[in-house]
Each structure stands twice: as structure tokens, then as C-alpha cells.
Scaffold this active site. Structure first.
Site, PDB file in Angstrom:
ATOM      1  N   GLY A  37     -78.705  34.870 -26.620  1.00 40.80           N
ATOM      2  CA  GLY A  37     -79.648  33.962 -25.992  1.00 40.80           C
ATOM      3  C   GLY A  37     -78.972  32.751 -25.382  1.00 40.80           C
ATOM      4  O   GLY A  37     -77.748  32.601 -25.406  1.00 40.80           O
ATOM      5  N   ARG A  60     -80.972  42.007 -30.909  1.00 41.03           N
ATOM      6  CA  ARG A  60     -81.573  43.322 -30.688  1.00 41.03           C
ATOM      7  C   ARG A  60     -80.683  44.167 -29.786  1.00 41.03           C
ATOM      8  O   ARG A  60     -80.437  45.336 -30.028  1.00 41.03           O
ATOM      9  CB  ARG A  60     -82.974  43.157 -30.066  1.00 41.03           C
ATOM     10  N   ARG A  61     -80.143  43.529 -28.736  1.00 43.83           N
ATOM     11  CA  ARG A  61     -79.221  44.225 -27.848  1.00 43.83           C
ATOM     12  C   ARG A  61     -77.823  44.243 -28.447  1.00 43.83           C
ATOM     13  O   ARG A  61     -77.478  43.394 -29.255  1.00 43.83           O
ATOM     14  CB  ARG A  61     -79.190  43.543 -26.474  1.00 43.83           C
ATOM     15  N   ASP A  75     -82.995  44.951 -35.784  1.00 47.62           N
ATOM     16  CA  ASP A  75     -84.374  44.490 -35.624  1.00 47.62           C
ATOM     17  C   ASP A  75     -84.659  43.495 -36.740  1.00 47.62           C
ATOM     18  O   ASP A  75     -84.892  43.863 -37.882  1.00 47.62           O
ATOM     19  CB  ASP A  75     -85.332  45.687 -35.703  1.00 47.62           C
ATOM     20  N   LYS A 145     -90.555  20.318 -29.749  1.00 41.11           N
ATOM     21  CA  LYS A 145     -91.958  20.665 -30.001  1.00 41.11           C
ATOM     22  C   LYS A 145     -92.374  20.244 -31.407  1.00 41.11           C
ATOM     23  O   LYS A 145     -93.562  20.165 -31.711  1.00 41.11           O
ATOM     24  CB  LYS A 145     -92.191  22.167 -29.817  1.00 41.11           C
ATOM     25  N   TYR A 171     -91.989  25.800 -36.140  1.00 40.69           N
ATOM     26  CA  TYR A 171     -90.881  24.993 -36.643  1.00 40.69           C
ATOM     27  C   TYR A 171     -91.188  24.467 -38.044  1.00 40.69           C
ATOM     28  O   TYR A 171     -90.302  24.410 -38.905  1.00 40.69           O
ATOM     29  CB  TYR A 171     -90.609  23.809 -35.731  1.00 40.69           C
ATOM     30  N   MET A 206     -86.080  30.481 -22.175  1.00 41.24           N
ATOM     31  CA  MET A 206     -86.063  29.072 -22.546  1.00 41.24           C
ATOM     32  C   MET A 206     -84.918  28.299 -21.891  1.00 41.24           C
ATOM     33  O   MET A 206     -84.285  27.466 -22.511  1.00 41.24           O
ATOM     34  CB  MET A 206     -85.993  28.939 -24.061  1.00 41.24           C
TER      35      MET A 206
END
Length: 378
Positions: A37, A60-61, A75, A145, A171, A206
Site C-alpha cells: 500500500g 493479499r497480493r 487473507d 480521522k 481507529y 488513500m
């Protein structure tokens, strides 16, 4: 980590136990959760460049292994799979948790996606804790957030000690679980709260930089000036961002400084800006004119642009990123729709030893130029 990363994965065997014979007894082993990410891939690169670290990336990848770095496909929403695949990570000393699953709909609603994002943390950390007696620190990435930046105006500059807003917010669930789970264990946690990460990871929802880059490229392709697409109030409100590489430096500090144990820190570039002052610079990078703001929904306006993008990829010899993987339009609508000041107080991190700063305007110019040089956009 994207939603695609978290879909059911083919069954994977347990990770082979890490060999210690050739490694120094002081060698650190980091597990980066969400390693592909917009945070995780920068963490992997930063740690891999640091002497004495070996890195395990979870996603996941399947990532491409290289010296000092190997990846495991898992997963994370499957607790049994986590226990099986992570059972060999017995030499783990540090966990950097940057896993994330977006919800459907507007990005402002992502914080309400409680169960999935809580379970990503619970499943991965509990599985590693079970097998890693040398675990020292878990670094949890949350964000601003926490203060309700997605809900409307809030007290600025936000301090780590400020009260929470009315839930839901995953969070809160993550840090509450981690705090309770850590009690009585020899390792510690640290929580980091960045704002609007700026990096590049295809498929990651994001990061604002690819949104700006692809939006500008499409406008230029259509012979249009570059207009700020957000709300009029957002055009002049104070805003802040966090360079992904800068954040990786902060995470390394947070993982290794004893003062950071059991603490939360705001992590941003250390400055602030108004979009109205940066927008002309963005136009300069793309060698195009700019015009006054025009409020649109990027999600709606870009819904039919995939064929145009595919033609641009062929015409300009761009890297073959699919349109739905190169930019996240709901995230752009969220960022450019924040017509209130967004500002964090960094006093605590500075008092505790992290003093790095980044010039946000220079960062945007550098990253957008890099996008062009790397043929991500023309």
C-alpha cells in the site's frame, strides 16, 4: 492494502521459520502488514535500506522478493489462515500495521468500516504474538480521522490528547483492542496519525498525488485548464499532508525510540498550505493553464473516462496501469471537499525526538514531476 488485497486468497502454507544461523543476534525482523500500500511499500523500502533489518511483507497480493525482503500472500480476514501462514515468523521483533480495507461509497465514510479493519489488526498481531517471543514494538497506523476530520470542522491544531468524536470510527476499536491485548506482555505499541498520505501504490485508495496527476493529465488531454474540483471553502482552507517517505522515517523512529512506547503521535510534513496557493504550481508541472475552481464530483465526472485513459496510455507510451487502479476518485472528492481547516499539532513528536520536516509544495512538485518522468502520466 486495498479491498482487492483482502479478497479470499488461494490457500498458502505456513511461512518457513526464519533462519538465525547467519544473522547477528541483534538483527531486527520487521513484519509490515499492508506491504504493497501507499504506506507499507515505503516502510518496506525504508527498513530494507537500514542496516541490521530484515523485512517480511504481508499482503493479499504477492510481492516480488529481493535481498532482505520477502513477501507472504495471506487473507488477513481469515484468522485460521493468518495463524497458519504466519506461524513461521518466530523471529519477529517489530510489527508495522498499515493494513486497510475501504468501504463502498464516499471516502468520508471509510472510518465506519469497523469489523473488517479491526479484524485485520486482531488476526495479524495475535498470530504473530503467539509465535514471536522477541517481539518488541507494534506500530499502528491510524490517522487524523481520529479527530473527526471527515465529519466537519474540529479543534485545530489537533493534539493527541484531544477527546474522541462520537463513534463509529474503527481507529478507536483498533487502539482500544491493541491497548487491552498488550497488557501484561513484554512488547509495547505506538500509534501514528498521519494526514492524507502522498505516495504511489497502484490500487491504493488513500493517496492524493495520483488523483491530482491523472486529473491534470486528462484535463490537458481534453484541452481544458486545470481547475480545482473541490468546494469553494476548501480552496482557501488550511490543509496538511504527509509524504509517504517522510512517514516511513517517522515509523522507524517510533519503532525504536524507548520514549515512544505506549504513545500516540501526529505525523505530518510539519507545514501547512492552502490549495489556492499550490494549484498554479501543479499547472506549471503539467505545462498547462489553470482557471478558477469549479466544484464537481470527480467520482461522477471520471466514471466514463476509462476509454480515454486507455487511449492516452497507448498514445503516450505510459505504464499500463488500469484506470480504476491508478487513482481513487472518491478519495479526491473527500480531500477537496474538506472546506474547514485541517491541522495537527506536532509538538509531542518533536519533544520526543522526531524533528524531520518536508516542504509540502516542493514535495508535490517533485512527486508530480516524477509521475511524468516515470511515464505514469504524460
Amino acid at each position: 492494502m486495498t479491498a482487492a488485497d483482502l479478497a479470499p486468497a488461494p490457500a498458502a502454507g505456513p511461512a518457513a521459520p526464519l533462519k538465525s544461523g547467519s544473522a547477528s543476534s541483534a538483527r531486527r525482523t520487521a513484519v509490515v502488514v499492508g506491504a504493497l500500500g501507499v504506506i507499507g511499500r515505503y516502510l518496506v523500502d525504508r527498513l530494507a535500506a537500514e542496516p541490521g533489518w530484515q523485512v517480511i511483507g504481508l499482503s493479499r497480493r504477492q510481492g516480488a522478493d529481493r535481498p532482505g525482503v520477502r513477501y507472504l500472500s495471506v487473507d488477513l480476514l481469515d484468522a485460521s489462515a493468518c495463524q497458519a501462514v504466519l506461524s513461521g515468523l518466530n523471529e519477529t521483533t517489530h510489527v508495522f500495521f498499515a493494513g486497510f480495507q475501504a468501504a463502498s461509497g464516499p471516502a468520508a465514510g471509510y472510518a465506519a468500516n469497523i469489523a473488517a479493519n479491526r479484524d485485520l489488526l486482531v488476526n495479524s498481531v495475535s498470530a504473530i504474538d503467539r509465535v514471536a517471543p522477541a517481539l518488541q514494538r507494534v506500530v499502528l497506523v491510524t490517522g487524523t480521522k481520529y479527530y473527526g476530520t471527515h465529519l466537519g470542522p474540529f479543534k485545530t491544531p489537533a493534539r493527541e490528547s484531544d477527546p474522541r468524536h462520537l463513534p463509529p470510527n474503527y481507529y478507536f476499536d483498533q487502539i482500544d483492542w491493541l491497548t487491552a491485548f498488550q497488557r501484561g506482555r513484554p512488547w509495547h505499541w505506538t500509534e501514528l496519525r498521519p494526514q492524507t498520505l502522498c505516495g504511489f501504490a497502484p490500487g491504493t485508495p488513500m493517496s492524493i498525488v495520483p488523483v491530482i496527476a491523472v486529473y491534470a493529465a486528462i484535463c490537458k488531454e481534453l484541452g481544458l485548464p486545470l481547475r480545482f474540483p473541490g468546494k469553494p471553502g476548501a480552496w482557501r482552507s488550511i490543509y496538511q499532508v504527509t509524504d509517504s517517505a517522510h512517514f516511513a522515517n517517522a515509523a522507524l523512529w517510533a519503532a525504536t525510540d524507548p520514549r515512544c512506547a505506549g504513545q500516540a503521535y501526529n505525523i505530518t510534513n510539519g507545514d501547512c498550505f492552502r490549495w489556492c496557493n499550490l494549484w498554479p504550481r501543479f499547472a506549471d508541472v503539467f505545462e498547462m493553464p489553470w482557471a478558477e475552481p469549479q466544484t464537481i464530483s470527480l467520482t461522477a465526472q471520471m466514471a466514463d473516462k476509462a476509454p480515454l485513459w486507455d487511449a492516452m496510455v497507448r498514445r503516450h507510451g505510459l505504464q499500463p496501469f488500469a484506470f480504476d487502479q491508478v487513482a481513487a476518485w472518491p478519495f479526491g472528492d473527500y480531500v477537496f471537499g474538506s472546506d474547514w481547516d485541517v491541522l495537527s499539532n506536532l509538538t509531542k513528536s518533536r519533544q520526543h525526538g522526531f524533528h524531520d520536516v518536508v516542504d509540502s509544495e516542493a514535495m508535490f512538485v517533485r512527486l508530480l514531476g516524477q509521475f511524468r518522468r516515470d511515464r505514469i502520466v504524460p
